[in-house]
Design an enzyme around this catalytic site. Structure first.
Site, PDB file in Angstrom:
ATOM      1  N   GLU A 270       0.874  -1.187   0.000  1.00  0.00           N
ATOM      2  CA  GLU A 270       0.000   0.000   0.000  1.00  0.00           C
ATOM      3  C   GLU A 270       0.901   1.225   0.000  1.00  0.00           C
ATOM      4  O   GLU A 270       2.132   1.097   0.093  1.00  0.00           O
ATOM      5  CB  GLU A 270      -0.905  -0.006   1.241  1.00  0.00           C
ATOM      6  CG  GLU A 270      -1.969  -1.098   1.212  1.00  0.00           C
ATOM      7  CD  GLU A 270      -2.760  -1.175   2.510  1.00  0.00           C
ATOM      8  OE1 GLU A 270      -3.831  -0.572   2.573  1.00  0.00           O
ATOM      9  OE2 GLU A 270      -2.298  -1.826   3.456  1.00  0.00           O
TER      10      GLU A 270
ATOM     11  N   HIS B   8      -8.926   9.141   3.734  1.00  0.00           N
ATOM     12  CA  HIS B   8      -8.630   8.031   2.815  1.00  0.00           C
ATOM     13  C   HIS B   8      -9.018   8.491   1.419  1.00  0.00           C
ATOM     14  O   HIS B   8     -10.104   9.050   1.227  1.00  0.00           O
ATOM     15  CB  HIS B   8      -9.432   6.793   3.220  1.00  0.00           C
ATOM     16  CG  HIS B   8      -8.929   5.530   2.586  1.00  0.00           C
ATOM     17  ND1 HIS B   8      -9.025   5.292   1.233  1.00  0.00           N
ATOM     18  CD2 HIS B   8      -8.301   4.457   3.114  1.00  0.00           C
ATOM     19  CE1 HIS B   8      -8.489   4.111   0.972  1.00  0.00           C
ATOM     20  NE2 HIS B   8      -8.035   3.586   2.088  1.00  0.00           N
TER      21      HIS B   8
ATOM     22  N   ARG C 283      -1.067   8.405   1.543  1.00  0.00           N
ATOM     23  CA  ARG C 283      -2.461   8.870   1.464  1.00  0.00           C
ATOM     24  C   ARG C 283      -2.653  10.365   1.383  1.00  0.00           C
ATOM     25  O   ARG C 283      -3.555  10.845   0.718  1.00  0.00           O
ATOM     26  CB  ARG C 283      -3.195   8.404   2.707  1.00  0.00           C
ATOM     27  CG  ARG C 283      -3.685   7.062   2.540  1.00  0.00           C
ATOM     28  CD  ARG C 283      -4.446   6.610   3.697  1.00  0.00           C
ATOM     29  NE  ARG C 283      -4.468   5.171   3.522  1.00  0.00           N
ATOM     30  CZ  ARG C 283      -4.790   4.325   4.452  1.00  0.00           C
ATOM     31  NH1 ARG C 283      -5.135   4.762   5.634  1.00  0.00           N
ATOM     32  NH2 ARG C 283      -4.808   3.050   4.205  1.00  0.00           N
TER      33      ARG C 283
ATOM     34  N   HIS D  54     -10.826   9.276   7.635  1.00  0.00           N
ATOM     35  CA  HIS D  54     -10.598   7.840   7.817  1.00  0.00           C
ATOM     36  C   HIS D  54      -9.919   7.494   9.141  1.00  0.00           C
ATOM     37  O   HIS D  54     -10.219   6.477   9.745  1.00  0.00           O
ATOM     38  CB  HIS D  54      -9.717   7.363   6.665  1.00  0.00           C
ATOM     39  CG  HIS D  54      -9.396   5.904   6.678  1.00  0.00           C
ATOM     40  ND1 HIS D  54     -10.373   4.931   6.597  1.00  0.00           N
ATOM     41  CD2 HIS D  54      -8.213   5.238   6.748  1.00  0.00           C
ATOM     42  CE1 HIS D  54      -9.799   3.736   6.608  1.00  0.00           C
ATOM     43  NE2 HIS D  54      -8.486   3.889   6.723  1.00  0.00           N
TER      44      HIS D  54
ATOM     45  N   ARG E 287      -0.329   8.540   9.028  1.00  0.00           N
ATOM     46  CA  ARG E 287      -0.180   7.095   9.281  1.00  0.00           C
ATOM     47  C   ARG E 287       0.040   6.324   7.991  1.00  0.00           C
ATOM     48  O   ARG E 287      -0.670   6.531   7.007  1.00  0.00           O
ATOM     49  CB  ARG E 287      -1.427   6.546   9.968  1.00  0.00           C
ATOM     50  CG  ARG E 287      -1.392   5.032  10.113  1.00  0.00           C
ATOM     51  CD  ARG E 287      -2.611   4.520  10.805  1.00  0.00           C
ATOM     52  NE  ARG E 287      -3.811   4.668  10.024  1.00  0.00           N
ATOM     53  CZ  ARG E 287      -4.308   3.732   9.218  1.00  0.00           C
ATOM     54  NH1 ARG E 287      -3.675   2.582   9.059  1.00  0.00           N
ATOM     55  NH2 ARG E 287      -5.435   3.950   8.577  1.00  0.00           N
TER      56      ARG E 287
HETATM   57  P1  FAD Z   1     -12.357   0.567  17.131  1.00  0.00           P
HETATM   58  O1  FAD Z   1     -12.176  -0.701  16.400  1.00  0.00           O
HETATM   59  O2  FAD Z   1     -12.955   1.704  16.397  1.00  0.00           O
HETATM   60  O3  FAD Z   1     -13.243   0.232  18.395  1.00  0.00           O
HETATM   61  C1  FAD Z   1     -13.694   1.248  19.256  1.00  0.00           C
HETATM   62  C2  FAD Z   1     -14.524   0.616  20.352  1.00  0.00           C
HETATM   63  O4  FAD Z   1     -14.795   1.600  21.347  1.00  0.00           O
HETATM   64  C3  FAD Z   1     -15.875   0.105  19.909  1.00  0.00           C
HETATM   65  O5  FAD Z   1     -16.156  -1.086  20.600  1.00  0.00           O
HETATM   66  C4  FAD Z   1     -16.853   1.198  20.383  1.00  0.00           C
HETATM   67  O6  FAD Z   1     -18.159   0.742  20.637  1.00  0.00           O
HETATM   68  C5  FAD Z   1     -16.175   1.594  21.662  1.00  0.00           C
HETATM   69  N1  FAD Z   1     -16.510   2.910  22.186  1.00  0.00           N
HETATM   70  C6  FAD Z   1     -16.307   4.140  21.632  1.00  0.00           C
HETATM   71  N2  FAD Z   1     -16.714   5.101  22.464  1.00  0.00           N
HETATM   72  C7  FAD Z   1     -17.187   4.488  23.580  1.00  0.00           C
HETATM   73  C8  FAD Z   1     -17.762   4.933  24.795  1.00  0.00           C
HETATM   74  N3  FAD Z   1     -17.955   6.219  25.064  1.00  0.00           N
HETATM   75  N4  FAD Z   1     -18.142   4.000  25.708  1.00  0.00           N
HETATM   76  C9  FAD Z   1     -18.006   2.679  25.460  1.00  0.00           C
HETATM   77  N5  FAD Z   1     -17.467   2.199  24.319  1.00  0.00           N
HETATM   78  C10 FAD Z   1     -17.063   3.097  23.398  1.00  0.00           C
HETATM   79  N6  FAD Z   1      -6.116  -0.216   9.701  1.00  0.00           N
HETATM   80  C11 FAD Z   1      -5.195  -1.129   9.333  1.00  0.00           C
HETATM   81  O7  FAD Z   1      -4.139  -1.243   9.969  1.00  0.00           O
HETATM   82  N7  FAD Z   1      -5.430  -1.941   8.263  1.00  0.00           N
HETATM   83  C12 FAD Z   1      -6.570  -1.878   7.523  1.00  0.00           C
HETATM   84  O8  FAD Z   1      -6.747  -2.626   6.580  1.00  0.00           O
HETATM   85  C13 FAD Z   1      -7.541  -0.914   7.886  1.00  0.00           C
HETATM   86  N8  FAD Z   1      -8.693  -0.787   7.180  1.00  0.00           N
HETATM   87  C14 FAD Z   1      -9.666   0.077   7.628  1.00  0.00           C
HETATM   88  C15 FAD Z   1     -10.896   0.115   6.970  1.00  0.00           C
HETATM   89  C16 FAD Z   1     -11.919   0.919   7.455  1.00  0.00           C
HETATM   90  C17 FAD Z   1     -13.234   0.961   6.744  1.00  0.00           C
HETATM   91  C18 FAD Z   1     -11.698   1.708   8.609  1.00  0.00           C
HETATM   92  C19 FAD Z   1     -12.786   2.576   9.148  1.00  0.00           C
HETATM   93  C20 FAD Z   1     -10.466   1.698   9.243  1.00  0.00           C
HETATM   94  C21 FAD Z   1      -9.449   0.875   8.758  1.00  0.00           C
HETATM   95  N9  FAD Z   1      -8.208   0.819   9.401  1.00  0.00           N
HETATM   96  C22 FAD Z   1      -7.271  -0.102   9.009  1.00  0.00           C
HETATM   97  C23 FAD Z   1      -7.990   1.553  10.648  1.00  0.00           C
HETATM   98  C24 FAD Z   1      -8.208   0.573  11.812  1.00  0.00           C
HETATM   99  O9  FAD Z   1      -9.238  -0.313  11.492  1.00  0.00           O
HETATM  100  C25 FAD Z   1      -8.573   1.296  13.086  1.00  0.00           C
HETATM  101  O10 FAD Z   1      -7.658   2.322  13.346  1.00  0.00           O
HETATM  102  C26 FAD Z   1      -8.530   0.316  14.264  1.00  0.00           C
HETATM  103  O11 FAD Z   1      -9.340  -0.783  13.969  1.00  0.00           O
HETATM  104  C27 FAD Z   1      -8.978   0.992  15.530  1.00  0.00           C
HETATM  105  O12 FAD Z   1      -9.164   0.002  16.495  1.00  0.00           O
HETATM  106  P2  FAD Z   1      -9.570   0.414  17.961  1.00  0.00           P
HETATM  107  O13 FAD Z   1      -9.671  -0.848  18.738  1.00  0.00           O
HETATM  108  O14 FAD Z   1      -8.671   1.474  18.437  1.00  0.00           O
HETATM  109  O15 FAD Z   1     -11.013   1.097  17.786  1.00  0.00           O
HETATM  110  C1  SIN Z   2      -7.409   0.166   3.281  1.00  0.00           C
HETATM  111  O1  SIN Z   2      -7.645  -1.024   3.142  1.00  0.00           O
HETATM  112  O2  SIN Z   2      -7.278   0.962   2.355  1.00  0.00           O
HETATM  113  C2  SIN Z   2      -7.294   0.714   4.658  1.00  0.00           C
HETATM  114  C3  SIN Z   2      -5.961   0.410   5.179  1.00  0.00           C
HETATM  115  C4  SIN Z   2      -5.636   1.276   6.355  1.00  0.00           C
HETATM  116  O3  SIN Z   2      -6.370   2.200   6.702  1.00  0.00           O
HETATM  117  O4  SIN Z   2      -4.578   1.023   6.930  1.00  0.00           O
END
Ligand code: FAD
Ligand code: SIN
Length: 521
Positions: free
Chosen positions: A114, A230, A276, A337, A372
């Site tokens: 990527e 993104h 990006r 994103h 990032r």
């Molecule tokens: P999240 O997975 O967002 O989880 C947050 C949690 O907190 C949820 O359970 C939510 O309910 C909870 N929460 C929030 N506020 C509260 C509150 N006040 N009280 C209680 N619970 C709360 N990154 C990569 O490295 N590779 C990829 O391929 C990639 N693809 C992506 C594709 C998409 C469509 C998106 C949106 C992001 C992508 N990213 C990717 C980024 C990555 O997915 C996220 O940065 C990462 O998953 C964040 O994980 P997290 O556990 O920090 O938060």
């Molecule tokens: C993507 O699949 O383009 C998202 C990857 C990322 O946010 O790291």
């Protein structure tokens, strides 16, 4: 029903960071894992592209480290980056132990690339990496008797005494009640704040709750101006926030104008594989210059069987909306994103407040700098969730000495007959951020946004004092707070670096510095 719960550890959020943290914590600790929606809802579940790790003999740690530093415009912390990169192969093993089956070609990982990566190092489960990670991690969590799961429970504010954190007030949506979750350690794992923008790839959970709560409690909030857009979200009236993975470009997809002309060669010699910030700005520039609603991404020159097998989720979703990616171009636009900044956290994920940790997208662990690199985010979640758990496991328990807190007082408030105020302000904030604090910024637009956000915050605070709590109100309060922090950080940076591009200071300063916002600053 009790009004108070007591646990050794409270984890707020069940994304990859929260789940991995819970798994790695010692089994003799009592853990509450709360999520404001269903447990699987959150950005992690929707991750498509994959997880970066040096898994190929032709690649090496130094190259992953240097790519991350360069993509982050020299603002990342080299020590944290080195640690994350060196732990990446173990993070992949942890996931495999939990049952995640990465795509292979024969015996080797089917690694892809990527933007910013100089080698093939993105391990993936076709285009549903996040789904596989989340379902397997959650299954592991469910096997542990020391973890109690609370879905549809929204943390409102942290419980603070003598500048130390002892849990949170939590709103139980189904029972419409507020509980005190008192804990010896609290881990914020609430994800990012991309819902602050009108168009986003993120699910509804990304409202910056953890950042706003930590700010109100006195945490340092670092580098929030670096909101990542993104380049390619599906442009379709019925496609709410559907991402078209960067790995399509990793596999050769080309960006074109509506007339079929490619344009990325005008902006960067890496063309579609530029990081990006560059690709998103190029698309924004072409759209604004020519007045286009979108640009196009073309993978249709590839074999259709291969496309369907490699990108099953994207093929299916696009087809359902009338776009056959095997034979036609995909209409795409940039969308918010990822939140590169967040709650300041050290290598053990500790914030500057005692007993309070931050992991995953909500945290500023120092690995992303000003931009990032793709697929480093899930990696950050997994690596720092583990160091956080290790740090807590090593520290003595204090559950018997926990202080007491007043129950949540709802006696002075009443039901609102004006919920329209909440929905109106919610839309206003997101539109304001999109138009004034977006991909290209200026002091004038940032100052306008700052003035209006201050008024909105006052209106929200008044409403918050007067009316009974709802989840929408909790989120709006946090969204406005986070939007203000983004604007304040952006105004404080007198240069253009990475994702922060301002017409008033188009040059990058020689020395790199973090922007730090605290409640008293
Ligand atoms: P999240 O997975 O967002 O989880 C947050 C949690 O907190 C949820 O359970 C939510 O309910 C909870 N929460 C929030 N506020 C509260 C509150 N006040 N009280 C209680 N619970 C709360 N990154 C990569 O490295 N590779 C990829 O391929 C990639 N693809 C992506 C594709 C998409 C469509 C998106 C949106 C992001 C992508 N990213 C990717 C980024 C990555 O997915 C996220 O940065 C990462 O998953 C964040 O994980 P997290 O556990 O920090 O938060
Ligand atoms: C993507 O699949 O383009 C998202 C990857 C990322 O946010 O790291």
């Amino acid at each position: 029903m009790p009004k108070t719960y007591q646990f050794d550890v409270l984890i707020i959020g069940s994304g990859a960071a929260g789940l991995m943290g819970a798994i790695q914590l010692s089994e003799d600790l009592s853990i509450a894992l709360i999520a404001k929606d269903q447990l699987l809802e959150g950005s992690s579940y929707y991750a498509q592209g994959g997880i970066s790790a040096v898994l190929d003999s032709a690649d090496d740690f130094n190259s992953h480290i240097q790519d991350t530093i360069k993509t982050g415009f020299d603002l990342g912390n080299e020590q944290s980056i080195r640690f994350m990169v060196e732990q990446a192969p173990n993070a992949i093993k942890d996931l495999e132990k939990a049952g995640v089956e990465f795509s292979h070609q024969g015996k080797e990982y089917d690694l892809t690339t990527e933007g910013g990566h100089s080698a093939k190092r993105v391990a993936h489960v076709s285009d549903k990496t996040g789904q596989s990670v989340q379902t397997n991690l959650l299954a592991q969590v469910r096997q542990k008797s020391n973890i109690t799961l609370f879905e549809h429970h929204t943390a409102i504010d942290l419980l603070m005494k003598d500048k130390q954190c002892f849990g949170a007030y939590v709103y139980d949506k189904k029972n419409d009640r507020v509980f005190s979750f008192i804990s010896s350690k609290t881990i914020i794992a609430t994800g990012g704040a991309s819902k602050a923008y009108l168009y986003t790839s993120n699910p509804d959970t990304s409202t910056g709750d953890g950042i706003a709560m930590a700010y109100r409690a006195g945490c340092e909030i670092i580098n929030m101006e670096f909101a990542q857009f993104h380049p390619t979200c599906l442009f379709h009236p019925h496609a709410k926030s559907f991402l078209i993975s960067e790995t399509l470009r990793g596999e050769g997809a080309k960006l074109t104008l509506p007339n079929g002309e490619p344009f990325m060669h005008k902006y960067d010699e890496r063309e579609e594989m530029a990081p990006r910030d560059i690709v998103a700005r190029a698309i924004d520039h072409e759209m604004k210059t020519h007045g286009f609603d979108c640009v196009y991404l073309d993978l249709s020159f590839k074999d259709s069987h291969w496309i369907v097998e490699r990108f099953p989720t994207i093929t299916k979703r696009c087809l359902a909306l009338g776009v056959d990616i095997c034979s036609e171009r995909i209409p795409v636009v940039p969308a918010a994103h990822y939140t590169c900044g967040g709650v300041g956290a050290d290598m053990n994920a500790q914030s500057n407040i005692d007993n309070l940790y931050a992991i995953g997208e909500v945290a500023h662990s120092g690995v992303h700098g000003a931009n990032r690199m793709a697929s480093n985010s899930l990696l950050e979640c997994l690596v720092f969730a583990k160091t956080c758990a290790k740090h807590i496991n090593k520290n003595e328990r204090q559950i018997d000495d926990l202080p007491t807190f007043e129950d949540w007082d709802a006696s002075r408030v009443e039901h609102s007959q004006e919920k329209v105020v909440v929905s109106h302000l919610w839309h206003e904030v997101r539109r304001l951020m999109w138009n004034f604090v977006g991909i290209v910024r200026s002091d004038r637009r940032l100052q306008s946004a700052q003035r209006r956000l201050a008024q909105i915050q006052k209106e929200v605070n008044d409403y918050y004092r007067l009316y009974i709590l709802t989840e929408d109100l909790i989120e709006l309060r946090n969204l406005v707070q986070t939007a203000q922090i983004i604007v304040e950080s952006a105004l404080s940076r007198k240069e253009s670096r990475g994702l922060h591009f301002t017409l008033d200071y188009p040059e990058q300063l020689e020395s790199a510095h973090n922007s730090v916002i605290t409640k008293t600053s």
